[in-house]
Design an enzyme around this catalytic site. Sequence first.
Site, mmCIF file in Angstrom:
data_model
loop_
_atom_site.group_PDB
_atom_site.id
_atom_site.type_symbol
_atom_site.label_atom_id
_atom_site.label_comp_id
_atom_site.label_asym_id
_atom_site.label_seq_id
_atom_site.Cartn_x
_atom_site.Cartn_y
_atom_site.Cartn_z
ATOM 1 C CE LYS A 129 64.612 66.448 41.254
ATOM 2 N NZ LYS A 129 65.549 67.570 41.108
ATOM 3 C CB SER A 171 66.113 75.850 42.733
ATOM 4 O OG SER A 171 66.803 76.494 41.702
HETATM 5 O O1 PNS Z 1 69.973 71.708 38.493
HETATM 6 P P1 PNS Z 1 70.272 70.265 38.740
HETATM 7 O O2 PNS Z 1 68.988 69.528 39.091
HETATM 8 O O3 PNS Z 1 71.362 70.067 39.739
HETATM 9 O O4 PNS Z 1 70.790 69.650 37.321
HETATM 10 C C1 PNS Z 1 71.162 68.294 37.209
HETATM 11 C C2 PNS Z 1 71.426 67.899 35.738
HETATM 12 C C3 PNS Z 1 70.294 68.339 34.843
HETATM 13 C C4 PNS Z 1 72.694 68.573 35.274
HETATM 14 C C5 PNS Z 1 71.608 66.356 35.707
HETATM 15 O O5 PNS Z 1 70.572 65.758 36.402
HETATM 16 C C6 PNS Z 1 71.650 65.786 34.285
HETATM 17 O O6 PNS Z 1 72.576 66.034 33.554
HETATM 18 N N1 PNS Z 1 70.595 65.025 33.906
HETATM 19 C C7 PNS Z 1 70.442 64.479 32.584
HETATM 20 C C8 PNS Z 1 70.554 62.947 32.587
HETATM 21 C C9 PNS Z 1 72.008 62.513 32.507
HETATM 22 O O7 PNS Z 1 72.727 62.843 31.571
HETATM 23 N N2 PNS Z 1 72.443 61.759 33.533
HETATM 24 C C10 PNS Z 1 73.807 61.311 33.658
HETATM 25 C C11 PNS Z 1 74.647 62.350 34.373
HETATM 26 S S1 PNS Z 1 76.283 61.811 34.649
#
Ligand code: PNS
Length: 161
Positions: free
Chosen positions: A41, A132
Amino acid sequence: MRRAIYPGSFDPVTNGHLDIIQRGCKLFDEIIVAILINPDKTPFFSVAERGEILADVLKDIERGGCNVVVESFAGLLVQYAAERQANAIVRGIRAISDYEYELQMALMNRRLEPTIETVFMMPAETYSYVSSRLVKEVFQLGGSIEGLVPPVVEQRMREKK
Ligand code: PNS
């Protein structure tokens, strides 16, 4: 000692995020606000800037006896949470539309790491439409974001423009 991870992009942190952290402080002794390092991103603020802003605004919130720290992480959330010996992952749910995605993530995370619980928390209704993404869009199009983010966030956004 109950430790929770509050993960997210926080690009930028909103008053909704701060509301969730304050509520989380009633349940946990420590909350680690964990900024995802996502190379896919193009963010508005860098991870370092988001960390600085978060640390700054967290100084002013009501925390009770709760320790709130800011970190960043890359890779799998549950792996990071397990390394930090967290009991829970906190996520804010604003509307039913959030629930479907959040449920999927919570169940996947549970499958990957059954010892960590996901706790969904609801922000104040005032923030139920604040994200955001919309804050950035409104700001970039010249609209007012007053009351949606802490003043320092608005200030930092103006400096970036
Ligand atoms: O603020 P956001 O962008 O909604 O947060 C999303 C987040 C960071 C919680 C999610 O993208 C995440 O946990 N990413 C880390 C990678 C991961 O563990 N992916 C599997 C999720 S089931």
